[in-house]
Enzyme design. Sequence first.
Site, PDB file in Angstrom:
ATOM      1  N   SER A  66     -34.564 -29.378  48.171  1.00 47.46           N
ATOM      2  CA  SER A  66     -33.941 -29.557  49.491  1.00 47.46           C
ATOM      3  C   SER A  66     -32.585 -28.881  49.618  1.00 47.46           C
ATOM      4  CB  SER A  66     -33.775 -31.057  49.775  1.00 47.46           C
ATOM      5  OG  SER A  66     -35.032 -31.695  49.848  1.00 47.46           O
ATOM      6  N   GLU A  93       0.793  -1.222   0.000  1.00 48.61           N
ATOM      7  CA  GLU A  93       0.000   0.000   0.000  1.00 48.61           C
ATOM      8  C   GLU A  93       0.831   1.281   0.000  1.00 48.61           C
ATOM      9  OE1 GLU A  93      -3.012   0.531  -0.457  1.00 48.61           O
ATOM     10  OE2 GLU A  93      -4.182  -1.233   0.073  1.00 48.61           O
TER      11      GLU A  93
END
Length: 762
Positions: free
Chosen positions: A342, A84
Amino acid sequence: MALLNSRFRLWVCLPIAGILFFLSFLIFDKLVPIDLESRSLSQTVLAEDGSILRNFADENGVWRFPVTLDEVSRNYLEALITYEDQYFYHHPGVNVFALTRATWQWISTGDIVSGGSTLTMQVARIRYPEPRTVWGKLKEIVRALQLEWHFSKADILTYYLNHAPFGGTYEGIQAASLGYFGHKVKQLTDAQAALLAVLPQAPSYYRPDRHNERAQQARNKLMRRLVTLEEWSTERLNDALIEDIPTITKQDYQSAPLLARRLVTQSTAPQIKTFIHSQWQGQISNLLRNYVHGIGQKVSAAALVVENQTGKVKVYAGSADFNDSSRFAYVDMVQATRSPGSTLKPFIYGIALDEGLIHSESLLMDVPLKFGDYQPDNFNGGVSGPVSVTHALQKSLNIPAVQVLEQLKPIYFFLKMQKAGIELKLPIGAKPNLAVALGGVGSDLEDLVYAYTSLGNKGQARHLRFSPTDPQSQQPLLSEGAAWVIRKILLDNPDSVSGLAVKTGTSYGFRDAWAIGVSQHYTLGVWIGRPDGVPMPGHYGQVTAVPLLNNIYQRLNDQRPAPQMPDSVSKVDICWPQGDMVKKDCEESHSAYILDGTIPKTWYNTASLQQPFNQSEFQFWQANDSKLRVNISCQIEAKRQKVTVWPAPLDNWLTPEQHRSSRIPSWDSRCETTGNIIRQSAVRIHGLTDQDAFQLPKQQNRNIRISAEGGEAPFYWFLNGVLLPEQQRKATLKDLKSGNYQLTLIDQAGSRDQVEFSVLLY
């Protein structure tokens, strides 16, 4: 001379033009400031090791994940700069030579032959999009100069890495790497780095999952260029050329998906770190998925693993299969309110220990008992007779747990849990009652696991921490000694998992199966059921949830030493039925853990019938000749005797020699009063019948005379729960006022009668 003059003017004009341009730039920069504010980021939830648990797109559906230069692989930066902008670190934002070349090629051919945009110009275009016109290009150039004026090269490059388009809904190198290759940008291969370097130039045109050949050609062209520029070797190129181009995008990460969703609703941070152990999370998620398929359709499961000392959540599975909507995949059962069955019993016993009401071997009654209008049954429908606290908790017996809660008081237990930060949910307007012991309240897996951390953390319940931003905090729930005793009882349960103190629970109608376990370092919790609340007959905690809990525990490789007994706990021998320490005439000895030297005595009935005179020693007068029982008023030579008795409700579950009838002689027939033989019979109230209504004059004596029939002295009269001073067979209710009354009569043997009546004064 003219030529010299023209050169002189040129050299004079150029600096002036430069100064004018610079001044114009400063003015423009002041009037039109620039920034590198990030676009909205996607959110990533990370495991403790930094691996990704789940990703979330932004509000527009775009995947954009933050990344720093240090987190990007060197081969990608190498390929990107080479492809680039070779002179990125040397130009001021604009490469004049490249821009001039591209402009000349465009004018001379009419086509764009090469690009002149630098990386800085591309960042300017990303941050401030402009139409693809000459004027737009000029503005892009000025913006690029502004960026270089205000920001470093690292800032500009970082913005590009986080916002460059890579096709579809991927923006930024991290999103592209995850989306196309399934791993972070730090792990890019040479071929992958080259592909992602060329992709932003034409993201739709080169998109690899749609245009595979184009993407491959562009990638290979760049890699060959890297060889030409001597950035790569030929061998490196050949190795990279072998690698294929991805044809499909990778699926989103879905580990701990419900926890991730929960956390992103609470935070806007782009990265949310957790304490999740990524390997355990994956293993246990797979375990849950496979496990529920063997149970039935629409069944889900949830699991939590938490460190006892820190509260760090290491595993969070809110549903059995996040990809199976038929199993209510998106319902987080870690937070869902259900009946806990329980699972609250250990804390009933633990708080009762701290209150000095019981020790580990206190004698309880597993027989049909009625607590007011409440009469609980055991899960299996049977009863065991006399049981210890240890046995009752290990076997999860219902009736003894209710007996202890009645003595403790449901409201006290409820408030104690609430104070520790454990939210027990009741229907609107309802008050805590004895059904709380058996799951008659709402809770969730998160709160239950939080409560159980107290058993592995010296009684301190450790608040769950999902991420490093969560504060470290804990709340006292039990004393260190009570926590140790309860954990020891559960740990020694023959039905438990080795090294794990386990408590199970099953809600009414088999709707929820629970198993919570505490090990040396972790608290584990499991829930199994249908999120829609449909019952699963035959599935309950011990048979359905415990095997799953055990499988989870085996993956933790936790140490299994027994916890050390704290100084507040001691081991002594106690005697049944009295509950005292063992003496030479002890009938039945038990080795008990006691707390702070406290040895509470045995309860001889339910709290509503329990009175101070219900003791283990029964006293009576015995005729010297017949050895039968006589009344003190009888004119027969007799001696006062006493015998040890067991609680009356246990009589049918004791050996014959332990029955009260075997220890207390029958009445001597010679002992008569007013012509009636005093017999051993239940006590009855005489002078009042149930629901009597009296109208009494205000100005006269407002008394009612009553007496006891049957039974044996002394007699205990209670008016509206208040003990009256009279302890004889006859009594007087004095100075009554208008209202409703309840009169209770109890004799020495514990026989009881009760009537209700009303008084109206006129």
